[in-house]
Structure formats: structure tokens, C-alpha cells
Design an enzyme around this catalytic site. Structure first.
Site, short mmCIF file in Angstrom:
data_model
loop_
_atom_site.label_atom_id
_atom_site.label_comp_id
_atom_site.label_asym_id
_atom_site.label_seq_id
_atom_site.Cartn_x
_atom_site.Cartn_y
_atom_site.Cartn_z
N LYS A 62 0.84 -1.20 0.00
CA LYS A 62 0.00 0.00 0.00
C LYS A 62 0.87 1.25 0.00
O LYS A 62 1.56 1.52 0.97
CB LYS A 62 -0.92 0.05 1.23
N GLU A 88 10.39 0.75 10.15
CA GLU A 88 11.31 1.87 9.89
C GLU A 88 10.54 3.12 10.23
O GLU A 88 9.68 3.54 9.45
CB GLU A 88 11.72 1.91 8.42
N CYS A 102 13.46 10.51 6.89
CA CYS A 102 13.54 10.03 8.27
C CYS A 102 14.96 10.18 8.81
O CYS A 102 15.16 10.36 9.99
CB CYS A 102 13.11 8.58 8.31
N GLU A 146 9.94 15.10 15.63
CA GLU A 146 10.30 15.08 14.21
C GLU A 146 9.46 16.10 13.44
O GLU A 146 8.24 16.03 13.44
CB GLU A 146 10.06 13.67 13.65
P1 NAP Z 1 2.42 7.70 8.35
O1 NAP Z 1 1.30 8.61 8.59
O2 NAP Z 1 2.85 6.80 9.43
O3 NAP Z 1 2.04 6.87 7.05
C1 NAP Z 1 2.87 5.87 6.52
C2 NAP Z 1 2.02 4.87 5.79
O4 NAP Z 1 1.19 4.20 6.72
C3 NAP Z 1 1.06 5.48 4.77
O5 NAP Z 1 0.95 4.60 3.67
C4 NAP Z 1 -0.23 5.54 5.54
O6 NAP Z 1 -1.36 5.61 4.72
C5 NAP Z 1 -0.17 4.26 6.32
N1 NAP Z 1 -1.03 4.20 7.49
C6 NAP Z 1 -1.58 5.21 8.20
N2 NAP Z 1 -2.34 4.72 9.22
C7 NAP Z 1 -2.27 3.37 9.14
C8 NAP Z 1 -2.81 2.29 9.92
N3 NAP Z 1 -3.59 2.53 10.97
N4 NAP Z 1 -2.51 1.03 9.56
C9 NAP Z 1 -1.71 0.77 8.51
N5 NAP Z 1 -1.18 1.75 7.73
C10 NAP Z 1 -1.44 3.03 8.06
O7 NAP Z 1 3.73 8.46 7.94
P2 NAP Z 1 3.87 9.63 6.91
O8 NAP Z 1 3.48 10.89 7.57
O9 NAP Z 1 3.20 9.27 5.64
O10 NAP Z 1 5.44 9.57 6.63
C11 NAP Z 1 6.35 10.27 7.38
C12 NAP Z 1 6.94 9.41 8.48
O11 NAP Z 1 7.63 8.29 7.93
C13 NAP Z 1 7.97 10.14 9.29
O12 NAP Z 1 7.78 9.90 10.65
C14 NAP Z 1 9.28 9.53 8.83
O13 NAP Z 1 10.32 9.62 9.71
C15 NAP Z 1 8.89 8.16 8.56
N6 NAP Z 1 9.87 7.54 7.67
C16 NAP Z 1 10.71 6.60 8.17
C17 NAP Z 1 11.66 6.04 7.36
C18 NAP Z 1 12.60 4.99 7.87
O14 NAP Z 1 13.17 4.29 7.06
N7 NAP Z 1 12.80 4.85 9.15
C19 NAP Z 1 11.76 6.41 6.04
C20 NAP Z 1 10.90 7.39 5.58
C21 NAP Z 1 9.94 7.93 6.40
P3 NAP Z 1 -1.98 7.05 4.35
O15 NAP Z 1 -1.00 7.67 3.45
O16 NAP Z 1 -3.25 6.76 3.69
O17 NAP Z 1 -2.12 7.77 5.64
#
Ligand code: NAP
Ligand code: MG
Length: 489
Positions: free
Chosen positions: A174, A249, A283, A383
Site C-alpha cells: 500500500k 522503519e 527520516c 520530528e
Molecule cells: P504515516 O502517517 O505513518 O504513514 C505511513 C504509511 O502508513 C502510509 O501509507 C499511511 O497511509 C499508512 N497508514 C496510516 N495509518 C495506518 C494504519 N492505521 N494502519 C496501517 N497503515 C497506516 O507516515 P507519513 O506521515 O506518511 O510519513 C512520514 C513518516 O515516515 C515520518 O515519521 C518519517 O520519519 C517516517 N519515515 C521513516 C523512514 C525509515 O526508514 N525509518 C523512512 C521514511 C519515512 P496514508 O498515506 O493513507 O495515511
């Protein structure tokens, strides 16, 4: 450019079961690029069933043949590089020079690396008692669910799918709802190079609906998640239903430490890349700059000057160095942190607002922002995920290490010094899964990627990733052992 906008299930592009769609936007002007099919629970069930059906044949295909398909995919990505770069820039706002120079090449390279890895991840033979043979097979898990965020949507297809496919798993992925387009194009290329139907399924949709259902699904053996720490916790809870394996991650708050003996010119440029590349939406961004007090003024003079010179503009203009943030909501979030910074007594050295230029007014921009702050301030602990860097000073190595390790996160961090001993000592003391010395944000498909603490667990890339997409099966053979009866009769 022809866009794929439907769900990819069982090798076909199909509408959602209930016909639902949602818009994806161009972050440069807020216009709708396309309506995209929206997966819900019924579509997730269908995709998981397709992946389950495809699994035995994919698992049993010779590893070299599986690898060959990934090598072909890497070639196809390179053959379509310009189109993929334009598509990624359109949907995410990444400057074209980054999509061309980093996102697309890294995607191809990662699929190629794992294509080569497919037949090299082997089991082992354990030296056990004479008369017995004990060997360990590495077996794929089955159907794996993968959920990725919007900051590197194309590149993450390769980080997530490369090792899972090479190891013989099938996939339901997804993408983030705001950036679905590049993963759908990758699905199309996968079909073209001959990856069998059902091996990969792509489901644009909302996290709380499709993502949550995937994480709960009883036929999914593992969920690999990249995203926020808050959603990571929900994934762990959802995984409990069938005790699926979880790889996380999550967020980061990268400390980037500049010591007084650093090569300042290199440190200034590298620290700008650390935070401003990809509009800071990384991230592993070096979002906490820590300067030794003796060089702080000189460093900041150069650093602020460089930040002010970064060219904001249309992502599709090859001269643009910084594009808009990927969504309006996220722009508001980052601007809100600019206000929090001021409320907490932080001193904004540059930026702190959306740009004034009328030609950028419709885009979701935030100027490169540098704020002097205290290590315990919210902006140094939470963050921000934007072109926003906090700065504080330190006087000793011990103080630098203590500040660096003072957040809940532990993903990436960097340090700049010409002292060899200091470099290794501080690297060893940092709470982080990755440390960069006199560089920042280097990644390679062979080098483990992941974090500790609230940054998650498990590793992507390299043998570590292959390991995490397989289970060990230990097989015992009695070759010629005479086993005395346990129950002599
Ligand atoms: P997010 O809100 O956690 O969303 C990530 C993914 O999870 C999206 O596809 C989102 O779908 C989905 N999601 C949301 N709620 C969910 C649930 N209850 N169950 C399953 N999936 C769900 O994060 P973001 O704001 O898009 O991305 C930024 C974050 O990613 C930051 O915190 C960043 O640090 C982190 N990140 C970490 C890494 C790493 O490798 N450690 C790399 C890149 C980014 P929707 O888009 O539909 O909400
Ligand atoms: Mg978009």
C-alpha cells in the site's frame, strides 16, 4: 505521460470493488493530477488472495530465475528513467534533478542488487554430533504486507519489494495515499518484464482503512512498515491477531555534530544536504545540528548563506534545488513548528515561513529554516520532517554525545571531525542504527538500514533484509548414527 490509476491485483489494473476513488494532487500548484482507485477491506482481501495463490509457484521458481526478473525490472526502470523521474516529481514535488539523479537510479540499483542476491542467500550446515547431518534452509514467509510513506514513494518500492521478492515472497503493497502514481507505474513494468500475475499487488488507499486491514489480515505473514512512530505502534497492535512478523522503519531526529576540528567547508555543504535535500522529508535527515561553540559563528555564517541561496521553484524545472512539501497538510504542520519554535524562545536565523514569491504562492513551500534552540525544546525532540533544522552548541565531546542521544529516536546521525579517534569513539557512542562520518545520508543496497529505540526495529537492505524475509528451517538427518534407545525394552 499515460498514468495508471487503478488498483493492481492479480496482474490486472482494476477498479475498487465499490468503485471509490480519491484525488492525487500536484504539490506545486494544488491541482488534481488524477483520480485514483481507493482500496478498502474487500480489495485487500482480493489482493491477499491473489498473492496467496501466486506464492507456491514464485517460491518454487529457481532463485536465479526470480533474480533474473528483478534484473530485467532494473533495466526497464533505467529504460524508462526520464518518464519515472517526471512522474515522481509531479506527484511528490521532488526537484527533477533529485528524481533524475537519486530517486530513479537508486530504485534501479536496489532492484538490481536484490536480483543478484536472489541465488546467493543460502542456508547453512551446522557441525553437529557425528552421524548426523543438520542443515538450515531459509524459507520465504508467504504473503507479505508492505506499507510505505510518501517521502520516497518510488525508491521505497525497491527497498521493500526487492528483498521480499528475491527471497520468494509475494506482496501486497500500500503506497501512501498522497503519492500513489510511481508504484503503479512500477507494477506495470513488472508485468511487462514477466513477473507473474499475483506476485505483486499494489493498493492505493487510506492507511486507516486499507493499511489497517492489511496489518490485521490473517493470511499475511509479515508486515513491513515505513512511516511514523505513532502508526508503527498501531501496526504492532494489529499484527498481534496472527502474530505476524513486523519490521518497522519509523521516525528519526538525526543529530549532526560538527566538532571544532572539522573541515568547515565540507561540513557546511554536507549539513545542508543532510537537512534540505528532499525538502527535509527524510527520516534520516540531519535535523538537529550541533556545533562546537568555537566554530559555531563561522559555521552559521556559511550555513545560513547557503540556505538562503537554495533555489526554490517548480519541481519540473531542472534548475530547481528545492520543491514544495508533498502535501498542504504537511506544509501547515511544518509552519506550525516554526510558530512553536518562536513560542519556545527559539531564534529563527532564516526562513520560518512560506516564500513570498507570487509564482510559488499556490505550492506547498516552506523556506529553508534554521533555528537556534535548546536541546530539550520540542523542536529539538519532535520530528518536524521538513526543511527545518534546529541548532545548538556544545563544549565537550561528552556533552555532544549526551545531547545527540537525548531524544526517543535512534535512526541516523552524523559527525564531522578530522580526528580519527574522536570519529570512531563518538560513532560508537551514538544511539543510532546508522552513523555517517564526514558525510551524511549515504545509503547503499548492501548496507543495513534501520534504527533503534522509537525509530523501530528490523533492517532493510543487504543480507539482513533477506534474512528478515525468510524463516530458518532446521532439518536433522540420521546419516549413520546408532541412537541408543531412550526407552530400553
Ligand atoms: P504515516 O502517517 O505513518 O504513514 C505511513 C504509511 O502508513 C502510509 O501509507 C499511511 O497511509 C499508512 N497508514 C496510516 N495509518 C495506518 C494504519 N492505521 N494502519 C496501517 N497503515 C497506516 O507516515 P507519513 O506521515 O506518511 O510519513 C512520514 C513518516 O515516515 C515520518 O515519521 C518519517 O520519519 C517516517 N519515515 C521513516 C523512514 C525509515 O526508514 N525509518 C523512512 C521514511 C519515512 P496514508 O498515506 O493513507 O495515511
Ligand atoms: Mg501527489
Amino acid at each position: 505521460m499515460k498514468l495508471q490509476t487503478k488498483l493492481f491485483i492479480g496482474g490486472e489494473f482494476v477498479d475498487a470493488a465499490d468503485g471509490a476513488t480519491f484525488p492525487t494532487y500536484n504539490p506545486f500548484d494544488g491541482s488534481v493530477i488524477a483520480q485514483v482507485a481507493e482500496a478498502k477491506a474487500a480489495d485487500v482481501d482480493k489482493a491477499v488472495a491473489a498473492a496467496k495463490k501466486a506464492f507456491p509457484a514464485w517460491r518454487d521458481m529457481p532463485a536465479m530465475a526470480r533474480g533474473r526478473l528483478l534484473l530485467k525490472l532494473a533495466d526497464a526502470i533505467e529504460a524508462n528513467a526520464e518518464e519515472l523521474a517526471q512522474l515522481e516529481s509531479l506527484d511528490t514535488g521532488h526537484p527533477l534533478r533529485d528524481s533524475r539523479g537519486l530517486d530513479v537510479p537508486r530504485t534501479a540499483v536496489t532492484f538490481r542488487y536484490f536480483g543478484g542476491m536472489a541465488d546467493k542467500h543460502q542456508g547453512s550446515v551446522v557441525p553437529v554430533e557425528a552421524g548426523f547431518l543438520n542443515y538450515v534452509l531459509r524459507e520465504p514467509l508467504g504473503v507479505v504486507g508492505q506499507v510505505v510513506p510518501w517521502n520516497f514513494p518510488l525508491m521505497f518500492t525497491s527497498w521493500k519489494m526487492g528483498p521480499a521478492l528475491a527471497a520468494g515472497n509475494t506482496i501486497v503493497l500500500k503506497p501512501a495515499e498522497i503519492t500513489p502514481l510511481s508504484s503503479l507505474r512500477i507494477a506495470e513494468l513488472m508485468a511487462e518484464v514477466g513477473i507473474p500475475a499475483g506476485v505483486v499487488n499494489i493498493l492505493p488507499g487510506h492507511g486507516s482503512i486499507a493499511g489497517q486491514h492489511l496489518a490485521e489480515h490473517p493470511d499475511v505473514a509479515k508486515i513491513a512498515f515505513t512511516g511514523s512512530t505513532a502508526v508503527g505502534r498501531k501496526i504492532v497492535q494489529a499484527s498481534a491477531s496472527n502474530l505476524k512478523r513486523v519490521q518497522l522503519e519509523l521516525g528519526g531526529k538525526g543529530a549532526n555534530i560538527v566538532f571544532s576540528d572539522a573541515n568547515l567547508k565540507a561540513a557546511i555543504n554536507g549539513s545542508a544536504f543532510a537537512i534540505f535535500h528532499n525538502q527535509g522529508q527524510a527520516c534520516i535527515a540531519g535535523s538537529r545540528l550541533m556545533l562546537h561553540k568555537n566554530i559555531a559563528d563561522e559555521f552559521l555564517e556559511g550555513f545560513v548563506k547557503l540556505a538562503k541561496s537554495i533555489k526554490l521553484g517548480n519541481p519540473l524545472d531542472p534548475k530547481t534545488e528545492m520543491g514544495p512539501l508533498t502535501s498542504k497538510l504537511h506544509q501547515q504542520r511544518v509552519l506550525n513548528y516554526c510558530q512553536i519554535a518562536q513560542q519556545e524562545g527559539g531564534k529563527i536565523l532564516t526562513g520560518g515561513k512560506a516564500p513570498d514569491a507570487p509564482e510559488l504562492a499556490k505550492g506547498f513551500f516552506v523556506e529553508p529554516t534554521i533555528v537556534m534552540a535548546q536541546p530539550q525544546d520540542r523542536i529539538c525532540q519532535e520530528e518536524v520532517f521538513g526543511p527545518f533544522v534546529s541548532v545548538n552548541t556544545f563544549e565537550s565531546d561528552e556533552e555532544a554525545i549526551a545531547i545527540a542521544n537525548s531524544t526517543e529516536y535512534g535512526l541516523g546521525g552524523g559527525l564531522w571531525t578530522t580526528n580519527l579517534q574522536r570519529a570512531h569513539r563518538v560513532a560508537g557512542s551514538m544511539k543510532a542504527g546508522m552513523v555517517w562520518i564526514n558525510c551524511y545520508k549515504r545509503v547503499n543496497p548492501g548496507s543495513p538500514f534501520g534504527g533503534v529505540g522509537s525509530s523501530g526495529y528490523g533492517r532493510e537492505m543487504g543480507f539482513e533484509a533477506m534474512h528478515d524475509y525468510t524463516d530458518a528451517k532446521s532439518v536433522w538427518v540420521n546419516v549413520d548414527a546408532q541412537i541408543p534407545p531412550h526407552y530400553p525394552r
